[in-house]
Design an enzyme around this catalytic site. Sequence first.
Site, PDB file in Angstrom:
ATOM      1  N   GLY A  11       0.786  -1.243   0.000  1.00 54.50           N
ATOM      2  CA  GLY A  11       0.000   0.000   0.000  1.00 54.50           C
ATOM      3  C   GLY A  11       0.811   1.284   0.000  1.00 54.50           C
ATOM      4  CB  SER A  12       4.245   2.261  -0.968  1.00 52.98           C
ATOM      5  OG  SER A  12       4.350   1.837  -2.299  1.00 52.98           O
ATOM      6  CG  ASN A  13       1.621   3.337  -5.708  1.00 57.12           C
ATOM      7  OD1 ASN A  13       2.037   4.334  -6.292  1.00 57.12           O
ATOM      8  ND2 ASN A  13       2.206   2.152  -5.810  1.00 57.12           N
ATOM      9  NE  ARG A  90      -9.904 -11.121  -6.567  1.00 56.20           N
ATOM     10  CZ  ARG A  90      -9.567 -12.392  -6.383  1.00 56.20           C
ATOM     11  NH1 ARG A  90      -8.552 -12.708  -5.603  1.00 56.20           N
ATOM     12  NH2 ARG A  90     -10.219 -13.354  -6.981  1.00 56.20           N
ATOM     13  CG  ASN A 106      -3.578  -0.930 -12.791  1.00 56.34           C
ATOM     14  OD1 ASN A 106      -3.436  -1.108 -11.578  1.00 56.34           O
ATOM     15  ND2 ASN A 106      -2.898  -1.622 -13.677  1.00 56.34           N
ATOM     16  CG  HIS A 108       1.905  -1.944 -15.569  1.00 57.17           C
ATOM     17  ND1 HIS A 108       1.537  -3.188 -15.097  1.00 57.17           N
ATOM     18  CD2 HIS A 108       2.946  -2.141 -16.412  1.00 57.17           C
ATOM     19  CE1 HIS A 108       2.331  -4.090 -15.647  1.00 57.17           C
ATOM     20  NE2 HIS A 108       3.193  -3.488 -16.451  1.00 57.17           N
TER      21      HIS A 108
HETATM   22  C1  GRF Z   1       3.196  -1.044  -7.596  1.00 58.52           C
HETATM   23  O1  GRF Z   1       4.479  -1.275  -8.126  1.00 58.52           O
HETATM   24  C2  GRF Z   1       2.204  -0.882  -8.710  1.00 58.52           C
HETATM   25  O2  GRF Z   1       2.751  -0.331  -9.861  1.00 58.52           O
HETATM   26  C3  GRF Z   1       1.765  -2.293  -8.984  1.00 58.52           C
HETATM   27  O3  GRF Z   1       1.757  -2.924  -7.714  1.00 58.52           O
HETATM   28  C4  GRF Z   1       2.685  -2.270  -6.847  1.00 58.52           C
HETATM   29  C5  GRF Z   1       1.929  -1.912  -5.612  1.00 58.52           C
HETATM   30  O4  GRF Z   1       2.772  -1.432  -4.592  1.00 58.52           O
HETATM   31  N1  GRF Z   1       0.494  -2.315  -9.642  1.00 58.52           N
HETATM   32  P1  GRF Z   1       2.137  -0.790  -3.284  1.00 58.52           P
HETATM   33  O5  GRF Z   1       1.229  -1.832  -2.648  1.00 58.52           O
HETATM   34  O6  GRF Z   1       1.395   0.443  -3.677  1.00 58.52           O
HETATM   35  O7  GRF Z   1       3.318  -0.478  -2.399  1.00 58.52           O
END
Ligand code: GRF
Length: 189
Positions: A11-13, A90, A106, A108
């Site tokens: 969940g860093s994003n 998923r 999304n 990526h």
């Molecule tokens: C990220 O690298 C994103 O691009 C991919 O999954 C990863 C999720 O990382 N879809 P986080 O859980 O947000 O740290």
Amino acid sequence: MNLAVFCSGFGSNFQAIIDVLARKKLDARIALMVCDNPKAFALKRAHRHGIPVVLISPGLFENRQAYEKVIVGILKSQDIGFVVLAGFMRILTPYFVKAYRGRILNIHPSYLPSFKGAHAIRDAFEAKVKTTGVTVHIVTEKLDSGPILLQKKVNVLKNDTLESLEKRIHAVEHTLYPQAIKKLISRKS
Ligand code: GRF
């Protein structure tokens, strides 16, 4: 504008979006975090920031669509305008894509269309490319192929290890994703 962020892991994003919102840099709120994994660290982040969580195990349902129907019902009841996939492991079915057509984002970790799939950073590293990157796109029925909203290149340095490359890619993700969310919201509202 109400957002639902979907996570399966670290969940860093999700955290980056929380932080940008806290600085009032985005005219939106995270109304819900949707999670499919009881062990996800993202759950702790939601808890820390008082963000309501919907944690539903897909294993309880007879198929993917039945699972998604429950989630879409919750999203609609909470007036969610946009779905932000942030490490949600998923693949959404056409049913879900249709319910939020053009409103699912999304992120990526590659410069699409190169290196689609679940191991994009590793695949780019092993292919010894000189640049890879990060892409934020709108989700359609076709995996990692929807219209691109924002992209940024990341150079692969001579001395990079997979870990150092991952670190730089994640850092780019954390600034690019909030920018892309802002772009989509201003375009749609
Ligand atoms: C990220 O690298 C994103 O691009 C991919 O999954 C990863 C999720 O990382 N879809 P986080 O859980 O947000 O740290």
